[in-house]
Design a protein around this motif. Structure first.
Motif, PDB file in Angstrom:
ATOM      1  N   ILE A 221     -12.189  -6.217  -8.278  1.00 57.56           N
ATOM      2  CA  ILE A 221     -11.911  -6.621  -7.047  1.00 57.56           C
ATOM      3  C   ILE A 221     -10.585  -6.596  -6.350  1.00 57.56           C
ATOM      4  N   MET A 222      -9.669  -6.531  -7.412  1.00 57.39           N
ATOM      5  CA  MET A 222      -8.169  -6.402  -6.630  1.00 57.39           C
ATOM      6  C   MET A 222      -8.114  -4.815  -6.419  1.00 57.39           C
ATOM      7  N   VAL A 223      -8.395  -4.025  -7.357  1.00 56.75           N
ATOM      8  CA  VAL A 223      -8.266  -2.840  -6.811  1.00 56.75           C
ATOM      9  C   VAL A 223      -9.251  -2.342  -5.748  1.00 56.75           C
ATOM     10  N   LEU A 224     -10.299  -2.956  -5.362  1.00 54.46           N
ATOM     11  CA  LEU A 224     -11.061  -2.561  -3.977  1.00 54.46           C
ATOM     12  C   LEU A 224     -10.209  -3.113  -3.012  1.00 54.46           C
ATOM     13  N   PHE A 225      -9.614  -4.135  -3.092  1.00 56.24           N
ATOM     14  CA  PHE A 225      -8.669  -4.723  -1.821  1.00 56.24           C
ATOM     15  C   PHE A 225      -7.594  -3.696  -1.672  1.00 56.24           C
ATOM     16  N   TRP A 226      -6.943  -3.333  -2.909  1.00 48.55           N
ATOM     17  CA  TRP A 226      -5.615  -2.245  -2.492  1.00 48.55           C
ATOM     18  C   TRP A 226      -6.008  -1.179  -2.184  1.00 48.55           C
ATOM     19  N   PHE A 227      -7.302  -0.387  -2.580  1.00 46.65           N
ATOM     20  CA  PHE A 227      -7.688   0.704  -1.947  1.00 46.65           C
ATOM     21  C   PHE A 227      -7.924   0.656  -0.489  1.00 46.65           C
ATOM     22  N   PHE A 228      -8.573  -0.514  -0.131  1.00 42.83           N
ATOM     23  CA  PHE A 228      -9.050  -0.624   1.242  1.00 42.83           C
ATOM     24  C   PHE A 228      -7.909  -0.754   2.079  1.00 42.83           C
ATOM     25  N   PHE A 229      -6.860  -1.734   1.784  1.00 44.46           N
ATOM     26  CA  PHE A 229      -5.964  -1.806   2.761  1.00 44.46           C
ATOM     27  C   PHE A 229      -4.791  -1.102   2.511  1.00 44.46           C
ATOM     28  N   LEU A 230      -4.425  -0.315   1.513  1.00 47.33           N
ATOM     29  CA  LEU A 230      -3.247   0.214   1.309  1.00 47.33           C
ATOM     30  C   LEU A 230      -3.583   1.861   1.363  1.00 47.33           C
ATOM     31  N   MET A 231      -4.651   2.279   0.977  1.00 51.57           N
ATOM     32  CA  MET A 231      -5.018   3.718   1.120  1.00 51.57           C
ATOM     33  C   MET A 231      -4.811   4.059   2.578  1.00 51.57           C
ATOM     34  N   PRO A 232      -5.347   3.569   3.673  1.00 54.39           N
ATOM     35  CA  PRO A 232      -5.061   4.050   5.107  1.00 54.39           C
ATOM     36  C   PRO A 232      -3.576   4.323   5.400  1.00 54.39           C
ATOM     37  N   VAL A 233      -2.559   3.397   4.756  1.00 56.90           N
ATOM     38  CA  VAL A 233      -1.494   3.656   5.006  1.00 56.90           C
ATOM     39  C   VAL A 233      -0.652   4.642   4.511  1.00 56.90           C
ATOM     40  N   VAL A 234      -1.307   4.861   3.054  1.00 57.46           N
ATOM     41  CA  VAL A 234      -0.955   6.233   2.277  1.00 57.46           C
ATOM     42  C   VAL A 234      -1.280   7.409   2.891  1.00 57.46           C
ATOM     43  N   VAL A 235      -2.602   7.338   3.310  1.00 56.31           N
ATOM     44  CA  VAL A 235      -3.031   8.744   4.113  1.00 56.31           C
ATOM     45  C   VAL A 235      -2.543   8.716   5.504  1.00 56.31           C
ATOM     46  N   GLY A 236      -2.250   7.768   6.032  1.00 58.72           N
ATOM     47  CA  GLY A 236      -1.413   8.099   7.428  1.00 58.72           C
ATOM     48  C   GLY A 236       0.249   8.484   7.294  1.00 58.72           C
ATOM     49  N   TYR A 237       0.722   8.127   6.168  1.00 57.12           N
ATOM     50  CA  TYR A 237       2.054   8.689   5.923  1.00 57.12           C
ATOM     51  C   TYR A 237       2.070   9.829   5.438  1.00 57.12           C
ATOM     52  N   VAL A 238       1.069  10.249   4.576  1.00 56.98           N
ATOM     53  CA  VAL A 238       0.872  11.740   4.103  1.00 56.98           C
ATOM     54  C   VAL A 238       0.531  12.796   5.239  1.00 56.98           C
ATOM     55  N   THR A 239      -0.291  12.309   5.934  1.00 60.01           N
ATOM     56  CA  THR A 239      -0.827  13.203   7.310  1.00 60.01           C
ATOM     57  C   THR A 239       0.356  13.137   8.449  1.00 60.01           C
ATOM     58  N   GLY A 240       0.981  12.252   8.430  1.00 56.67           N
ATOM     59  CA  GLY A 240       2.153  12.014   9.364  1.00 56.67           C
ATOM     60  C   GLY A 240       1.620  11.173  10.751  1.00 56.67           C
ATOM     61  N   SER A 241       0.360  10.465  10.477  1.00 55.69           N
ATOM     62  CA  SER A 241       0.098   9.792  11.738  1.00 55.69           C
ATOM     63  C   SER A 241       0.649   8.536  11.862  1.00 55.69           C
ATOM     64  N   PRO A 242       0.969   8.327  13.269  1.00 56.75           N
ATOM     65  CA  PRO A 242       1.834   7.015  13.717  1.00 56.75           C
ATOM     66  C   PRO A 242       1.306   5.987  13.143  1.00 56.75           C
ATOM     67  N   ARG A 243       0.022   5.766  12.820  1.00 57.48           N
ATOM     68  CA  ARG A 243      -0.795   4.394  12.374  1.00 57.48           C
ATOM     69  C   ARG A 243      -1.533   4.759  11.193  1.00 57.48           C
ATOM     70  N   PRO A 244      -2.207   3.747  10.497  1.00 57.11           N
ATOM     71  CA  PRO A 244      -2.824   4.095   9.271  1.00 57.11           C
ATOM     72  C   PRO A 244      -4.498   4.663   9.686  1.00 57.11           C
ATOM     73  N   VAL A 245      -4.662   5.612   8.872  1.00 57.84           N
ATOM     74  CA  VAL A 245      -5.996   6.312   9.075  1.00 57.84           C
ATOM     75  C   VAL A 245      -7.144   5.652   7.965  1.00 57.84           C
ATOM     76  N   PRO A 246      -8.068   4.997   8.874  1.00 61.77           N
ATOM     77  CA  PRO A 246      -9.087   4.214   8.106  1.00 61.77           C
ATOM     78  C   PRO A 246     -10.007   5.106   7.051  1.00 61.77           C
ATOM     79  N   VAL A 247     -10.205   4.503   5.836  1.00 62.20           N
ATOM     80  CA  VAL A 247     -10.913   5.393   4.909  1.00 62.20           C
ATOM     81  C   VAL A 247     -12.206   4.941   4.964  1.00 62.20           C
ATOM     82  N   GLY A 248     -12.592   3.634   5.300  1.00 60.31           N
ATOM     83  CA  GLY A 248     -14.016   3.275   5.335  1.00 60.31           C
ATOM     84  C   GLY A 248     -14.433   2.443   4.130  1.00 60.31           C
ATOM     85  N   ALA A 249     -15.406   1.593   4.488  1.00 60.72           N
ATOM     86  CA  ALA A 249     -15.821   0.499   3.335  1.00 60.72           C
ATOM     87  C   ALA A 249     -16.509   1.436   2.530  1.00 60.72           C
ATOM     88  N   HIS A 250     -17.588   2.314   2.811  1.00 65.88           N
ATOM     89  CA  HIS A 250     -18.389   3.210   1.949  1.00 65.88           C
ATOM     90  C   HIS A 250     -17.654   3.969   1.032  1.00 65.88           C
TER      91      HIS A 250
END
Length: 226
Positions: free
Chosen positions: A69-98
């Motif tokens: 359950i902690m891994v689910l939370f981490w991925f859901f909330f932190l991965m958009p930030v990581v993807v946004g940083y990697v892609t150079g987006s000014p805001r987090p990129v939503p990954v989606g619940a599914h």
């Protein structure tokens, strides 16, 4: 018990079926991802591949030490930030619940499948590896044609047992507001006020599927002992 009305279960059957379909699809997808990644991690450790082997051990140790359950939370909330940083987006990129559910469950289960496959690899006699080398077989062909088929047959019951646990753990997707079998039962219980009937129906479905899978495990064990 006289006040229990199981007719509401029949009325909610389409919704329960939709939840069960998602649960089964998540189980199958997580199994395929987990067994594939887990096998690669196990082989990397078994071959003592520089850099990859230590990283695989760390990955397995971390995943097996953290609640799902902690891994689910981490991925859901932190991965958009990581993807946004990697892609150079000014805001987090939503990954989606599914996507979060499918990827997280697959990568989490990979750590457990890895240990199962690794134990199977260690059980194969060294003579078989030496025979493959004597025949000038590449490591890829050695594992694909000779070693892995034996390993998967030997550890099949254990892999299926872990998959049963995975099937039951899919109920944790409620933290992502996804509707699996248990989530469908809970929502229908809130709508029709029949908590006992809906939760009993969900429990019965889990029981039937897990029992059938356990019987398959027993059959596989008997066959492997012959």
């Amino acid at each position: 018990m006289s006040g229990i009305d199981f007719s509401v279960v029949w009325q909610a059957a389409p919704y329960l079926w939709a939840g069960l379909t998602f649960t089964l699809s998540l189980t199958v997808a997580a199994f395929l991802i987990g067994i594939s990644v887990g096998t690669l991690l196990a082989i990397a450790q078994h071959l003592q591949v520089p850099v990859l082997a230590p990283l695989a051990r760390i990955y397995v140790a971390v995943m097996r030490s953290i609640p799902l359950i902690m891994v689910l939370f981490w991925f859901f909330f932190l991965m958009p930030v990581v993807v946004g940083y990697v892609t150079g987006s000014p805001r987090p990129v939503p990954v989606g619940a599914h996507a979060t559910a499918y990827i997280t469950f697959g990568l989490f289960e990979a750590a457990y499948y890895c240990e199962i496959i690794r134990a199977g690899l260690r059980a194969v006699p060294r003579g078989q590896y030496e025979a493959c080398r004597a025949m000038s077989m590449s490591p890829f062909l050695t594992y694909r044609l000779v070693i892995l088929p034996q390993v998967l047959r030997a550890v099949g019951p254990i892999v299926l047992n872990q998959t049963i646990v995975l099937f039951q753990d899919t109920s944790l997707v409620y933290v992502l507001s996804l509707t699996d079998l248990l989530g469908a039962a809970a929502k229908m219980a809130q709508i029709n006020g029949r908590l006992v009937e809906m939760y009993l129906a969900a429990a019965l479905i889990y029981l039937v599927i897990s029992t059938l899978a356990s019987q398959i495990v027993t059959m596989l064990k008997r066959r492997s002992w012959r």
